[in-house]
Design a protein around this motif. Structure first.
Motif, PDB file in Angstrom:
ATOM      1  N   LEU A  61       0.826  -1.205   0.000  1.00  0.00           N
ATOM      2  CA  LEU A  61       0.000   0.000   0.000  1.00  0.00           C
ATOM      3  C   LEU A  61       0.863   1.259   0.000  1.00  0.00           C
ATOM      4  N   LYS A  62       1.931   1.244   0.805  1.00  0.00           N
ATOM      5  CA  LYS A  62       2.779   2.429   0.913  1.00  0.00           C
ATOM      6  C   LYS A  62       3.482   2.722  -0.409  1.00  0.00           C
ATOM      7  N   GLU A  63       3.968   1.687  -1.064  1.00  0.00           N
ATOM      8  CA  GLU A  63       4.635   1.892  -2.349  1.00  0.00           C
ATOM      9  C   GLU A  63       3.659   2.427  -3.388  1.00  0.00           C
ATOM     10  N   ALA A  64       2.435   1.892  -3.376  1.00  0.00           N
ATOM     11  CA  ALA A  64       1.422   2.350  -4.322  1.00  0.00           C
ATOM     12  C   ALA A  64       1.042   3.800  -4.049  1.00  0.00           C
ATOM     13  N   ALA A  65       0.953   4.160  -2.772  1.00  0.00           N
ATOM     14  CA  ALA A  65       0.601   5.533  -2.404  1.00  0.00           C
ATOM     15  C   ALA A  65       1.698   6.503  -2.830  1.00  0.00           C
ATOM     16  N   GLN A  66       2.937   6.132  -2.596  1.00  0.00           N
ATOM     17  CA  GLN A  66       4.057   7.004  -2.945  1.00  0.00           C
ATOM     18  C   GLN A  66       4.190   7.206  -4.448  1.00  0.00           C
ATOM     19  N   SER A  67       3.877   6.166  -5.207  1.00  0.00           N
ATOM     20  CA  SER A  67       4.013   6.248  -6.665  1.00  0.00           C
ATOM     21  C   SER A  67       2.784   6.842  -7.334  1.00  0.00           C
ATOM     22  N   GLY A  68       1.730   7.099  -6.553  1.00  0.00           N
ATOM     23  CA  GLY A  68       0.505   7.649  -7.125  1.00  0.00           C
ATOM     24  C   GLY A  68      -0.356   6.611  -7.798  1.00  0.00           C
ATOM     25  N   GLU A  69      -0.093   5.349  -7.512  1.00  0.00           N
ATOM     26  CA  GLU A  69      -0.818   4.251  -8.150  1.00  0.00           C
ATOM     27  C   GLU A  69      -2.224   4.083  -7.574  1.00  0.00           C
ATOM     28  N   VAL A  70      -2.427   4.535  -6.340  1.00  0.00           N
ATOM     29  CA  VAL A  70      -3.739   4.396  -5.692  1.00  0.00           C
ATOM     30  C   VAL A  70      -4.167   5.752  -5.137  1.00  0.00           C
ATOM     31  N   ASP A  71      -5.465   6.010  -5.229  1.00  0.00           N
ATOM     32  CA  ASP A  71      -6.012   7.287  -4.742  1.00  0.00           C
ATOM     33  C   ASP A  71      -6.903   7.111  -3.520  1.00  0.00           C
ATOM     34  N   VAL A  72      -7.550   5.964  -3.411  1.00  0.00           N
ATOM     35  CA  VAL A  72      -8.476   5.697  -2.302  1.00  0.00           C
ATOM     36  C   VAL A  72      -8.221   4.291  -1.783  1.00  0.00           C
ATOM     37  N   ILE A  73      -8.139   4.131  -0.463  1.00  0.00           N
ATOM     38  CA  ILE A  73      -7.998   2.805   0.141  1.00  0.00           C
ATOM     39  C   ILE A  73      -9.143   2.622   1.137  1.00  0.00           C
ATOM     40  N   ASP A  98       0.953  13.186   3.304  1.00  0.00           N
ATOM     41  CA  ASP A  98       2.149  13.102   2.466  1.00  0.00           C
ATOM     42  C   ASP A  98       1.851  12.644   1.041  1.00  0.00           C
ATOM     43  N   CYS A  99       0.893  11.699   0.909  1.00  0.00           N
ATOM     44  CA  CYS A  99       0.637  11.107  -0.408  1.00  0.00           C
ATOM     45  C   CYS A  99      -0.694  11.527  -1.028  1.00  0.00           C
ATOM     46  N   GLY A 100      -1.545  12.178  -0.259  1.00  0.00           N
ATOM     47  CA  GLY A 100      -2.827  12.626  -0.798  1.00  0.00           C
ATOM     48  C   GLY A 100      -3.809  11.510  -1.072  1.00  0.00           C
ATOM     49  N   VAL A 101      -3.682  10.395  -0.357  1.00  0.00           N
ATOM     50  CA  VAL A 101      -4.588   9.261  -0.526  1.00  0.00           C
ATOM     51  C   VAL A 101      -5.743   9.384   0.461  1.00  0.00           C
ATOM     52  N   SER A 102      -6.949   9.087   0.004  1.00  0.00           N
ATOM     53  CA  SER A 102      -8.118   9.112   0.872  1.00  0.00           C
ATOM     54  C   SER A 102      -8.278   7.754   1.540  1.00  0.00           C
ATOM     55  N   LEU A 103      -8.505   7.767   2.849  1.00  0.00           N
ATOM     56  CA  LEU A 103      -8.697   6.535   3.613  1.00  0.00           C
ATOM     57  C   LEU A 103     -10.143   6.458   4.093  1.00  0.00           C
ATOM     58  N   LYS A 107     -16.337   0.481   9.407  1.00  0.00           N
ATOM     59  CA  LYS A 107     -16.942   0.266  10.716  1.00  0.00           C
ATOM     60  C   LYS A 107     -17.114   1.574  11.485  1.00  0.00           C
ATOM     61  N   GLU A 108     -16.104   2.423  11.426  1.00  0.00           N
ATOM     62  CA  GLU A 108     -16.142   3.678  12.166  1.00  0.00           C
ATOM     63  C   GLU A 108     -16.872   4.793  11.403  1.00  0.00           C
ATOM     64  N   GLY A 109     -17.195   4.543  10.124  1.00  0.00           N
ATOM     65  CA  GLY A 109     -17.808   5.573   9.308  1.00  0.00           C
ATOM     66  C   GLY A 109     -16.902   6.778   9.137  1.00  0.00           C
ATOM     67  N   LEU A 110     -15.608   6.520   9.053  1.00  0.00           N
ATOM     68  CA  LEU A 110     -14.607   7.580   9.050  1.00  0.00           C
ATOM     69  C   LEU A 110     -13.974   7.726   7.679  1.00  0.00           C
ATOM     70  N   VAL A 111     -13.903   8.953   7.189  1.00  0.00           N
ATOM     71  CA  VAL A 111     -13.238   9.266   5.927  1.00  0.00           C
ATOM     72  C   VAL A 111     -12.186  10.325   6.197  1.00  0.00           C
ATOM     73  N   LEU A 112     -10.945  10.028   5.844  1.00  0.00           N
ATOM     74  CA  LEU A 112      -9.848  10.974   6.010  1.00  0.00           C
ATOM     75  C   LEU A 112      -9.229  11.219   4.644  1.00  0.00           C
ATOM     76  N   GLU A 113      -9.220  12.474   4.233  1.00  0.00           N
ATOM     77  CA  GLU A 113      -8.662  12.788   2.927  1.00  0.00           C
ATOM     78  C   GLU A 113      -8.027  14.166   2.925  1.00  0.00           C
ATOM     79  N   ASP A 114      -7.004  14.299   2.095  1.00  0.00           N
ATOM     80  CA  ASP A 114      -6.278  15.554   2.002  1.00  0.00           C
ATOM     81  C   ASP A 114      -7.185  16.621   1.411  1.00  0.00           C
ATOM     82  N   GLY A 115      -7.095  17.802   1.974  1.00  0.00           N
ATOM     83  CA  GLY A 115      -7.931  18.880   1.487  1.00  0.00           C
ATOM     84  C   GLY A 115      -9.249  18.977   2.220  1.00  0.00           C
ATOM     85  N   LYS A 116      -9.615  17.897   2.920  1.00  0.00           N
ATOM     86  CA  LYS A 116     -10.846  17.932   3.708  1.00  0.00           C
ATOM     87  C   LYS A 116     -10.477  18.378   5.111  1.00  0.00           C
TER      88      LYS A 116
END
Length: 218
Positions: A61-73, A98-103, A107-116
């Motif tokens: 996941l970390k490698e994909a996030a750093q390379s911009g391969e994934v946007d949402v996990i 750091d990577c701008g990926v949305s998590l 279960k927790e109903g939690l969304v964490l994303e850059d810019g939010k």
């Protein structure tokens, strides 16, 4: 709605072979379907959360996030991400800030994303940081208490200084040195640092290189 060009991944982890991924995968796909998203990949691993990140598949996941391969996990729950509050806090900061990926944590109903940066998100980040600090303090306090208790019992703490790792290996070392085996090779085979072996040799040979080591001694 998520943009069409966004890449969405899911992450599943179970702790034992007796568990399966079906529940986690089902919840991830259901979550995505409700939002009209397509899951591009699901990273799956079976391992305890006590294992290191690489063993838990988080390095993928970390490698994909750093390379911009994934946007949402998407995770089934927050505990899938880390083994402690401190680690979760660090990973959230890495992925989101750091990577701008949305998590997304179902279960927790939690969304964490850059810019939010609404109040809810700010409070969440603050709570993560605060809990991580509390966790570090508690661990430090428990460690100090345990060490003090052992001291009170008369236990000598810490490693013995010097070449304790080579105790009982003297005959083997002497034989191999006399055979002309390179010191770095001996150290490697004994799984010690070269300077540890050098210190042992200094202790057990005189200035002229003659052995003062006694047969059978450590």
């Amino acid at each position: 709605m998520i943009e069409d060009n966004k890449t969405v991944w899911g992450y599943c982890r179970v702790s034992t072979e007796r568990q399966d991924y079906l529940g986690q995968k089902a919840s991830i796909y259901e979550y995505a379907n409700k939002r009209g998203w397509q899951i591009d990949r699901v990273v799956q691993t079976t391992v305890s959360s006590r294992k290191e990140e690489k063993e838990r598949g988080l390095d993928v996941l970390k490698e994909a996030a750093q390379s911009g391969e994934v946007d949402v996990i998407i995770f089934s729950e927050l505990s899938r991400l880390g083994r402690s509050v401190g680690q979760i806090c660090r990973l959230v900061t890495f992925y989101v800030e750091d990577c701008g990926v949305s998590l997304h944590f179902i279960k927790e109903g939690l969304v964490l994303e850059d810019g939010k940066r609404d109040v809810g998100t700010k409070v969440t980040f603050f709570m993560f940081s605060m809990l991580a600090e509390i966790e570090r303090d508690l661990i430090s306090e428990r460690t100090r208490s345990a060490l003090q208790a052992r001291k009170d019992q008369g236990v000598v703490l810490g490693r013995k200084r010097g070449t304790f790792k080579l105790n009982g290996r003297g005959d083997e070392i002497k034989k191999r040195v006399d055979q002309g085996v390179k010191l770095y090779r001996i150290a490697d085979d004994l799984k010690v640092a070269p300077n540890t072996l050098a210190a042992w040799l200094k202790k057990n040979r005189n200035a002229k290189g003659k052995w003062i080591y006694k047969e059978g001694a450590s």
